[in-house]
Enzyme design. Structure first.
Site, short mmCIF file in Angstrom:
data_model
loop_
_atom_site.label_atom_id
_atom_site.label_comp_id
_atom_site.label_asym_id
_atom_site.label_seq_id
_atom_site.Cartn_x
_atom_site.Cartn_y
_atom_site.Cartn_z
CG HIS A 25 -15.48 -1.94 0.74
ND1 HIS A 25 -14.90 -2.81 -0.15
CD2 HIS A 25 -14.81 -2.10 1.92
CE1 HIS A 25 -13.94 -3.49 0.46
NE2 HIS A 25 -13.85 -3.07 1.70
N GLY A 122 0.97 -3.53 2.41
CA GLY A 122 -0.06 -4.36 3.01
C GLY A 122 -0.74 -3.74 4.21
CB ALA A 123 -0.27 -0.72 6.04
CB SER A 126 -2.94 4.08 -1.10
OG SER A 126 -4.31 3.87 -0.98
CB SER A 127 2.27 0.81 -0.49
OG SER A 127 1.64 -0.44 -0.73
CB SER A 128 -0.29 -0.40 -5.08
OG SER A 128 -1.61 -0.14 -4.66
CD GLU A 160 -3.77 -0.57 -7.38
OE1 GLU A 160 -4.17 -1.18 -6.38
OE2 GLU A 160 -3.39 0.61 -7.33
CG ASP A 172 -6.58 3.78 -3.01
OD1 ASP A 172 -7.38 4.29 -2.20
OD2 ASP A 172 -6.37 2.56 -3.08
#
Length: 371
Positions: A25, A122-123, A126-128, A160, A172
Site C-alpha cells: 500500500h 486471488g492469492a 499478481s495473476s492479473s 487493469e 505489479d
C-alpha cells in the site's frame, strides 16, 4: 467463428507473477516497494493473423470458449455471442490491453492466442498483471511495434484499472517486466526508477496461501487509496510519501505508509548485509502495521504469520493488498522444508483451512521467444 488466418510462425510470450517482499500500500502513494518476479507465470502462445482480429482462448475459463476482438473494437466471446466491451473477467482484460496499446500507436495487427497460467488466482501474487503483460507483450510482438518497457507497464496498469475498476499502483506490472533472477527490485513508485537488490543465496523466498482468496474489487482497497489521497490533501503534501512521521503520528493510515516506506529502505539494507535479525523485526513490524494501522489483514493471515514465525521462519508477513491471500516468508535454505511442514500442519490444525506453498525465489521478467 472462422478459423485463424496464419501470418507467421508461432511465438510464446511469458510474464511472471510477483511477490512483494516489503512495501504494501505504498505504490499508489508514490512510495517505495520491494517486489520480486517469481517462477510462476502466464504464457501466451500466439500466431499472427492477416485479418486484424485478436482471438484468445484461455485454459482458466474453458467453458467460455474464446474472446475475439476485430478491428472495429467490438468484442465477442465464443461462437457469435457478442459481449460488446467484454465487461468482466479475462475478456475485459484482453480488450483493455488492446485498447491501451492502440492508443499508443500499435498497428492493428491481429493474432490467434492461447493462454495458460500457473499464477494462482486471488492469492496476491499478481495473476492479473502477469496476464496483462503476457497479452501486451504478444500484441506488441505480433505488430512488430515494441514499446519501451516502462510504457508497456503503464499501458497494462491502465488496462487493469479500466477493466476491473481497481485503482492499482505501478508495482505489479513493473515487477513482471523488469524481474531479475536472484534479485528483488527496489522500486521508486514516483520516478519508476528500479534498482536490483540481490537476495542472499542462503535464503529461500516462499509464499504460503491461507486458503482464503482475496478480491480487491470487492474489498476496501479502493477506499484506502481514496482516504490516502484525501489525507495527503489535508496535510498539504503531494502524496503521503512526502509526509513526515510527526504529521501522521495520530493517523493510522498515514502512519502505516510513512513507516512502511522507511521499512523498505531498511529491508534493502538488511538484505545487502544478510542481517536476519533485522529482517525478522522489519517483517513483523510491517505485518503489525498492515493489521492494526491499515486494517487489511485477516485472522487467517495473522495465524499463518504466527505459525511460520514460531516454526522458525527467518521473517514472515502478509503480502499484497490483504483481505486474504498469502504471506511471504524468508527461510534458511537448510531448514526450509521442516519449517514449511511445521507451519502448514499447525495452521491447518488451528484454522481448518488448507494452506498452499508457492516457491517464490526471484526470477527473470517477461520475454517473447519462438515457440
Amino acid at each position: 467463428m472462422e478459423q485463424g488466418l496464419p501470418g507467421g510462425p508461432a511465438r510464446v510470450a511469458t510474464a511472471p507473477g510477483r511477490v512483494n517482499v516489503m512495501g504494501d500500500h505504498t505504490d499508489y502513494n508514490d512510495g517505495f516497494a520491494l517486489p520480486a518476479a517469481i517462477g510462476l507465470s502466464c504464457t501466451v502462445r500466439f500466431t499472427p493473423r492477416r485479418d486484424g482480429r485478436i482471438e484468445v482462448a484461455s485454459d482458466a475459463d474453458p467453458d467460455n470458449g474464446r474472446v475475439w476482438l476485430p478491428a472495429d473494437g467490438r468484442v465477442g466471446l465464443g461462437g457469435d455471442r457478442e459481449l460488446g466491451a467484454a465487461r468482466e473477467g479475462w475478456p475485459a482484460l484482453v480488450a483493455s490491453v488492446a485498447a491501451a496499446l492502440d492508443r499508443r500507436g500499435r498497428p492493428a495487427d491481429g493474432m490467434t492466442a492461447h493462454v495458460t497460467s500457473d499464477v494462482p488466482l486471488g492469492a496476491g501474487l499478481s495473476s492479473s498483471a502477469a496476464f496483462e503483460v503476457a497479452i501486451g507483450s504478444a500484441l506488441c510482438d505480433v505488430a512488430r511495434s515494441p514499446l519501451p518497457v516502462a510504457d508497456l507497464a503503464r499501458a497494462c496498469r491502465e488496462a487493469e484499472e479500466a477493466a476491473t475498476g481497481v485503482p492499482c499502483g505501478p508495482m505489479d506490472q513493473l515487477a513482471s517486466l523488469f524481474g531479475r533472477r536472484g534479485h528483488a527490485l527496489f522500486l521508486d513508485c514516483r520516478t519508476l526508477e528500479i534498482e536490483p537488490v540481490a537476495v542472499p543465496e542462503d535464503l529461500r523466498v516462499v509464499a504460503i496461501h491461507t486458503g482464503v482468496a482475496r478480491r480487491l474489487a470487492g474489498s476496501a482497497y479502493a477506499s484506502r487509496r481514496d482516504a490516502c489521497a484525501r489525507l495527503a490533501l489535508d496535510l498539504g503534501v503531494a502524496s503521503l510519501r512526502d509526509a513526515t512521521p510527526a504529521q501522521v503520528r495520530d493517523v493510522p493510515l498515514g502512519r502505516h505508509v510513512v513507516h512502511e516506506n522507511a521499512r523498505v529502505l531498511e529491508t534493502v539494507d538488511a538484505l545487502r548485509r544478510n542481517d536476519r535479525a533485522a529482517l525478522g523485526t522489519l517483517f513483523a513490524d510491517s505485518h503489525r502495521s498492515l493489521a492494526e494501522d491499515y486494517g487489511v489483514s485477516t485472522p487467517e493471515l495473522d495465524s499463518l504469520v504466527a505459525e511460520a514465525t514460531g516454526a522458525g521462519a527467518v521473517a514472515c508477513r502478509m503480502t499484497g493488498g490483504g483481505f486474504g491471500g498469502c504471506v511471504v516468508a524468508l527461510l534458511d535454505h537448510r531448514t526450509a522444508d521442516d519449517v514449511l511442514r511445521r507451519t502448514t500442519e499447525r495452521y491447518r490444525a488451528a484454522t481448518g483451512h488448507e494452506p498452499v506453498v508457492y516457491p517464490c525465489d526471484p526470477s527473470d521478467g517477461a520475454r517473447v521467444e519462438p515457440a
